[in-house]
Design a protein around this motif. Sequence first.
Motif, PDB file in Angstrom:
ATOM      1  N   PHE A  71      64.570  11.020  80.447  1.00 29.74           N
ATOM      2  CA  PHE A  71      65.488  12.121  80.733  1.00 29.74           C
ATOM      3  C   PHE A  71      64.840  12.950  81.841  1.00 29.74           C
ATOM      4  CE2 PHE A  71      62.723  13.270  77.224  1.00 29.74           C
ATOM      5  CZ  PHE A  71      62.265  14.542  77.552  1.00 29.74           C
ATOM      6  N   PRO A  72      65.594  13.801  82.524  1.00 27.68           N
ATOM      7  CA  PRO A  72      65.008  14.573  83.625  1.00 27.68           C
ATOM      8  C   PRO A  72      63.794  15.388  83.170  1.00 27.68           C
ATOM      9  CG  PRO A  72      67.387  14.744  83.664  1.00 27.68           C
ATOM     10  CD  PRO A  72      67.034  14.055  82.373  1.00 27.68           C
ATOM     11  N   ASP A  73      62.736  15.296  83.937  1.00 30.81           N
ATOM     12  CA  ASP A  73      61.493  16.001  83.622  1.00 30.81           C
ATOM     13  C   ASP A  73      61.707  17.506  83.813  1.00 30.81           C
ATOM     14  OD1 ASP A  73      58.950  17.210  83.649  1.00 30.81           O
ATOM     15  OD2 ASP A  73      58.018  15.449  84.543  1.00 30.81           O
ATOM     16  N   PRO A  74      61.564  18.289  82.736  1.00 29.29           N
ATOM     17  CA  PRO A  74      61.791  19.728  82.849  1.00 29.29           C
ATOM     18  C   PRO A  74      60.751  20.442  83.707  1.00 29.29           C
ATOM     19  CG  PRO A  74      60.972  19.184  80.653  1.00 29.29           C
ATOM     20  CD  PRO A  74      61.228  17.884  81.367  1.00 29.29           C
ATOM     21  N   THR A  75      59.630  19.789  84.019  1.00 27.53           N
ATOM     22  CA  THR A  75      58.599  20.435  84.845  1.00 27.53           C
ATOM     23  C   THR A  75      58.782  20.140  86.335  1.00 27.53           C
ATOM     24  OG1 THR A  75      57.010  18.588  84.728  1.00 27.53           O
ATOM     25  CG2 THR A  75      56.944  20.234  82.945  1.00 27.53           C
ATOM     26  N   ALA A  76      59.796  19.374  86.691  1.00 26.62           N
ATOM     27  CA  ALA A  76      60.020  18.974  88.090  1.00 26.62           C
ATOM     28  C   ALA A  76      60.871  20.011  88.803  1.00 26.62           C
ATOM     29  CB  ALA A  76      60.669  17.605  88.145  1.00 26.62           C
ATOM     30  N   TRP A  83      62.207  12.924  88.952  1.00 23.80           N
ATOM     31  CA  TRP A  83      61.162  12.608  88.000  1.00 23.80           C
ATOM     32  C   TRP A  83      61.720  12.630  86.588  1.00 23.80           C
ATOM     33  CZ3 TRP A  83      57.437  10.524  90.534  1.00 23.80           C
ATOM     34  CH2 TRP A  83      57.188  10.924  91.841  1.00 23.80           C
ATOM     35  N   VAL A  84      61.126  11.817  85.718  1.00 24.57           N
ATOM     36  CA  VAL A  84      61.606  11.724  84.337  1.00 24.57           C
ATOM     37  C   VAL A  84      60.463  11.947  83.355  1.00 24.57           C
ATOM     38  CG1 VAL A  84      63.485  10.143  84.945  1.00 24.57           C
ATOM     39  CG2 VAL A  84      61.277   9.219  84.189  1.00 24.57           C
TER      40      VAL A  84
END
Length: 139
Positions: A71-76, A83-84
Amino acid sequence: MTTQYWLAKSEPEAYAWSQLVDDGRAVWDGVRNFQARNNLKAMQRGDRVLFYASGGPKEIVGVAEVTRPAFPDPTAEGEKGAWVAVELKPVKALKRPVTLAELKADKAVVDLPLLRHSRLSVMPVSPKTFAHILKLGGA
């Protein structure tokens, strides 16, 4: 679907196996390498992951399971979608950690990408190699 096997590296100072055990689940985020990202994208729910502590003695210490696929990387920040991340839960600690030195000396794991691509943070592991590492670790 067939279970796939992986190895994921973490610096113990950043996120240790014991922290994953305490948390019960963790988002595996912050991966900023295209090949490692592609490996995260290939992970499916139920896949097994060797947890490799990349600092200190450099050793495989436990087995985790993918509980939520990519799933989409929340830190990106500013790079949403590029990023995932995946979610992992601990399955079991190895009775005995398997060190990098031990792996390098073992001809049964020559296909392990860790031995050729030491900087890659997420990598596939063949079922045969995964089973052999578990045996080495007393699991």
